[in-house]
Design a protein around this motif. Structure first.
Motif, PDB file in Angstrom:
ATOM      1  N   GLU A 287       2.259   6.735  -6.950  1.00 36.76           N
ATOM      2  CA  GLU A 287       1.238   7.664  -7.424  1.00 36.76           C
ATOM      3  C   GLU A 287       1.618   9.107  -7.130  1.00 36.76           C
ATOM      4  N   ASP A 288       2.204   9.325  -5.977  1.00 33.75           N
ATOM      5  CA  ASP A 288       2.611  10.698  -5.621  1.00 33.75           C
ATOM      6  C   ASP A 288       3.688  11.209  -6.554  1.00 33.75           C
TER       7      ASP A 288
ATOM      8  N   THR B  81       2.032  12.428  -9.608  1.00 33.84           N
ATOM      9  CA  THR B  81       1.144  13.589  -9.466  1.00 33.84           C
ATOM     10  C   THR B  81       1.927  14.897  -9.413  1.00 33.84           C
TER      11      THR B  81
ATOM     12  N   GLY C 140      -1.533  11.661   3.432  1.00 32.94           N
ATOM     13  CA  GLY C 140      -2.905  11.356   3.816  1.00 32.94           C
ATOM     14  C   GLY C 140      -2.992  10.068   4.617  1.00 32.94           C
ATOM     15  N   GLU C 141      -2.138   9.097   4.274  1.00 36.68           N
ATOM     16  CA  GLU C 141      -2.098   7.824   4.991  1.00 36.68           C
ATOM     17  C   GLU C 141      -1.285   7.933   6.278  1.00 36.68           C
TER      18      GLU C 141
ATOM     19  N   SER D 147      -0.789  15.041  -0.633  1.00 33.44           N
ATOM     20  CA  SER D 147      -0.293  13.802  -1.235  1.00 33.44           C
ATOM     21  C   SER D 147      -0.958  12.584  -0.611  1.00 33.44           C
ATOM     22  N   GLY D 148      -0.922  11.476  -1.340  1.00 33.05           N
ATOM     23  CA  GLY D 148      -1.507  10.249  -0.821  1.00 33.05           C
ATOM     24  C   GLY D 148      -0.766   9.699   0.369  1.00 33.05           C
TER      25      GLY D 148
ATOM     26  N   TRP E 116      -0.844  19.238  -6.308  1.00 24.85           N
ATOM     27  CA  TRP E 116      -1.076  19.354  -4.869  1.00 24.85           C
ATOM     28  C   TRP E 116      -1.311  20.806  -4.463  1.00 24.85           C
TER      29      TRP E 116
ATOM     30  N   ASP F 193       0.838  -1.204   0.000  1.00 21.68           N
ATOM     31  CA  ASP F 193       0.000   0.000   0.000  1.00 21.68           C
ATOM     32  C   ASP F 193       0.874   1.256   0.000  1.00 21.68           C
TER      33      ASP F 193
ATOM     34  N   PHE G  27       1.169   4.393  -2.823  1.00 22.13           N
ATOM     35  CA  PHE G  27       1.092   5.841  -2.567  1.00 22.13           C
ATOM     36  C   PHE G  27       2.343   6.546  -3.085  1.00 22.13           C
TER      37      PHE G  27
END
Length: 729
Positions: A325-326, A329, A392-393, A388-389, A334, A318, A322
């Motif tokens: 993907e970040d 992006t 966020g996590e 960012s993902g 952002w 996981d 992230f």
């Protein structure tokens, strides 16, 4: 003397609540027993996954008889007063004693057996226990963190019988849920209780559990040539998860080491409660982890390690998603998202906050030797990773991930490091950044927070500080002091404040500004306005209106006082006196580096005999002048010497004061505060001699005026170094 042993045995207690519960148990039982008139030799509490334990040694078998005398009304007082006193004491009038026309009541109270007091105490404590969360089960009314199963209560080796919602006290406890014998354990006293629990795989003391975890974890890692990554917070937590902790070394897929090490460690810690492992021969983490089990497996933990490895792989997959993907992006997307995130209803969005921080970082950059363009660029990127993902996590990685992403995007190292470290220092144990660009952005970030919330009157009150403004102020102070930033607080605060006060927020300080606005309307030019306008010109800033500038000044004044309080806290922790900070701040100086140097020199001076005696002389002179000021204007001007019959002590003090004034001014110009104190020390003997040999309040007006002028000059010279009137002693 007898011993009290109490155990409250329940289903699992969350690790984060255990030590707080132990403190609450100690406090509540202590308060109840003291209120009953009991004392003891020693009290200890223990908390674990399924039990809270309290043991008190040296309790008496009964409370002592008590006799208390209460003073009542006078014998000739109104009847209502006497009736009220009788109701309070529970006595009749003939049981009172009269002495010197006043009634007294003697209350005799027989002692009680401790065994009678204990049930009342335990019942009250259990029913009022302040768990952050609690539950009720079955048909009873009792609430506890998890269902309460047993209450063990022994006093002097005997069971203290009582019942709480169907739970009967006894002398029985239970061992480990899985490793134990599965049979109730009868105990006689605390030593027997602790010994039998350990024999049934329960370590009662959290300190013992921590030592077992550390020793065994270091042993299993050392056996493979590895080393444990220390984590005190995680150690505290896992010590509350297992009654018989057993560390096991597990393996993870080495491909996950391509992720930032902070991501790997946090995934292990937050989701799985694993310790990270490093290879001493190489830089970075090893593809291993340590899990703390609550059992001793027959296969040495191989199956447990394999199962935990599979779970960790899922978590790290996981995290890798992230990360990937970040990287796709990027910062532009952002930053756009921040426009839709409200920082505070009265302070705008995060995007607006970033604009303010960037402008302020550019302005601060020359003060700290940073490149202005890099400081502004780092400030514009600093908050982007909040969208960012990965953050966020894992919110704990804000800033850290921004630093990684900035480096991956090709930003200069100075910019990436500033993004990573701009939240520092976040506490007294945190390190202080020294890189110039980082210092500029860190100061801008904290100053914008402080100025913003002070501007909307969201200041800390009492113990409440929801926006962590005290921590932010201490962060600014440490950044300034550790990096030797030579500037005034006002020069940092006023630019930040004027950025807050745009046209949409013009009503923010309407009430506070009313008096200043009225003065301006009447054509009164205040000193504050003149000084601020001058400071603004010196800094090359353009202020739209004086009104905007004045609003900024109101906030600056409040914040400077707030910084003074925070500096007192910091210096007090370093052993300095808070009154010395007040004495230096009273001079109007707000250069923190210079203030601390003054305080240190002042403390060293006052620790000497010259300093202590001169302080006493100052206070005597000041008291005389204050008394004269109440009568009218005190004479000022040149002190005359060589007058007829002028005492030698007066003449010597006049010359010594003039010499000290010159020496002090020279020392202060070069910021040689030790030399300034040395110059003051030369006044000690002349001041002592003056007060010994000279009568200030002479019957001759000319002599009196001359001596008052001299004392005024002594006060003035000393006041150039510090306001000695604010120093205790």
């Amino acid at each position: 003397m007898p011993q009290l042993l109490l155990e409250l045995f329940s289903e699992e207690i969350p690790a984060r609540m255990q030590q707080g519960a132990a403190r609450d148990l100690e406090r509540m039982v202590s308060e109840k027993l003291k209120a009953a008139g009991l004392s003891w030799d020693a009290l200890n509490v223990f908390a674990g996954p399924r039990r809270l334990t309290l043991v008190i040694d040296g309790l008496p078998s009964a409370t002592p008889d008590r006799s208390e005398e209460l003073k009542g009304p006078r014998a000739n007082a109104p009847e209502q007063a006497l009736e009220g006193f009788l109701r309070k004491t529970g006595l009749t009038k003939d049981q009172l004693t009269e002495r010197d026309g006043v009634f007294f009541a003697v209350i005799e109270q027989k002692g009680r057996a401790t065994a009678e007091i204990i049930p009342e105490t335990v019942d009250a404590v259990v029913r009022a226990f302040p768990w952050p969360k609690s539950m009720r089960w079955g048909s009873g009314t009792l609430r506890w963190i998890r269902p309460l199963k047993r209450i063990l209560c022994l006093f002097d080796g005997k069971v203290v019988p009582f019942d709480i919602d169907g739970i009967q006290s006894d002398a029985i406890t239970e061992g480990h849920r899985f490793l134990g014998k599965g049979q109730p354990i009868a105990v006689n006293d605390f030593a027997d209780y602790r010994r039998k629990l350990e024999a049934d795989y329960v370590l009662l003391d959290v300190t013992d559990r921590k030592l077992k975890i550390l020793d065994a974890a270091k042993a299993v890692t050392a056996a493979k040539g590895l080393a444990l990554v220390d984590d005190d917070g995680l150690l505290d937590e896992v010590a509350g998860l297992a009654e018989w902790p057993t560390p096991i070394l597990g393996d993870m897929d080495p491909q996950f080491l391509s992720l930032p090490p902070e991501v790997v460690r946090l995934s292990m810690k937050v989701h799985q409660k694993y310790f990270a492992v490093r290879d001493p021969a190489q830089h970075g983490l090893a593809p291993n982890f340590v899990v703390v089990a609550n059992v001793e497996a027959s296969d040495g933990g191989a199956a447990l390690a394999a199962g935990n490895s599979r779970v960790l792989s899922a978590r790290l997959n996981d995290a890798r998603f992230f990360w990937d993907e970040d990287l796709k992006t990027g910062f532009d997307a952002w930053s756009q998202k921040l426009s839709g995130v409200t920082f505070h209803a009265k302070l705008g969005t995060l995007a607006e906050r970033v604009d303010r921080i960037a402008a302020l970082a550019r302005e601060i950059a020359p003060l700290v030797g940073a490149d202005a363009d890099q400081a502004e660029r780092a400030a514009r990127l600093a908050k982007a990773d909040l969208a960012s993902g990965m953050v966020g996590e894992f919110p704990e990685l804000q800033g850290v991930m921004g630093g990684y992403y900035a480096r991956a995007a090709g930003e200069p190292d100075a910019v990436a490091d500033a993004v990573r470290d701009h939240y520092k220092p976040q506490g007294p144990a945190d390190t202080v950044p020294t890189a110039p660009v980082t210092v500029a952005v860190a100061l801008a970030d904290k100053l914008d927070t402080l100025v913003g919330f002070f501007a909307i009157d969201e200041k800390p009150t009492g113990s409440k500080d929801p926006y962590a403004l005290r921590r932010a102020a201490l962060g600014v102070i440490r950044l300034v002091l550790d990096n030797g930033v030579r500037t005034s607080l006002a020069d940092l605060i006023v630019p930040a404040a004027t950025d807050i006060f745009d046209d949409q927020k013009s009503e923010m300080l309407a009430g506070q500004m009313a008096a200043l606005n009225a003065a301006e309307a009447l054509g009164v030019e205040s000193d504050e306005l003149v000084q601020a306008r001058h400071a603004a010109k010196m800094k090359g800033r353009v202020y739209v209106t004086d009104n905007e500038l004045m609003r900024a000044l109101v906030v600056a004044g409040a914040l400077v006082a707030f910084f003074a309080d925070r500096l007192k806290v910091l210096l007090r922790d370093q052993g300095q006196r808070h009154d010395l900070v007040d004495a230096v701040f009273a001079l109007g100086d707000d250069d923190l580096v210079r203030i601390v140097r003054r305080v240190e020199a002042l403390a060293a001076f006052l620790a000497t005999d010259d300093g202590a005696n001169l302080l006493a002389g100052f206070k005597r002179a000041s008291n005389i002048l204050k008394a004269e000021e109440k009568k009218g204007p005190v004479p000022t001007g040149m002190v005359e010497t060589g007058l007829p019959n002028q005492p030698e002590a007066e003449t010597k003090l006049a010359f010594a004061t003039a010499a000290a004034a010159t020496a002090v001014d020279t020392a202060l110009e070069t910021e040689d505060f030790a030399a300034a104190m040395t110059a003051l020390a030369a006044l000690r003997a002349p001041v002592d001699a003056f007060f010994t040999d000279v009568l200030v309040n002479s019957d001759v007006p000319a002599e009196r005026d001359n001596r008052l002028k001299l004392l005024g000059q002594v006060r003035d010279v000393m006041g150039r170094v510090a306001d000695f009137g604010l120093i205790a002693g």
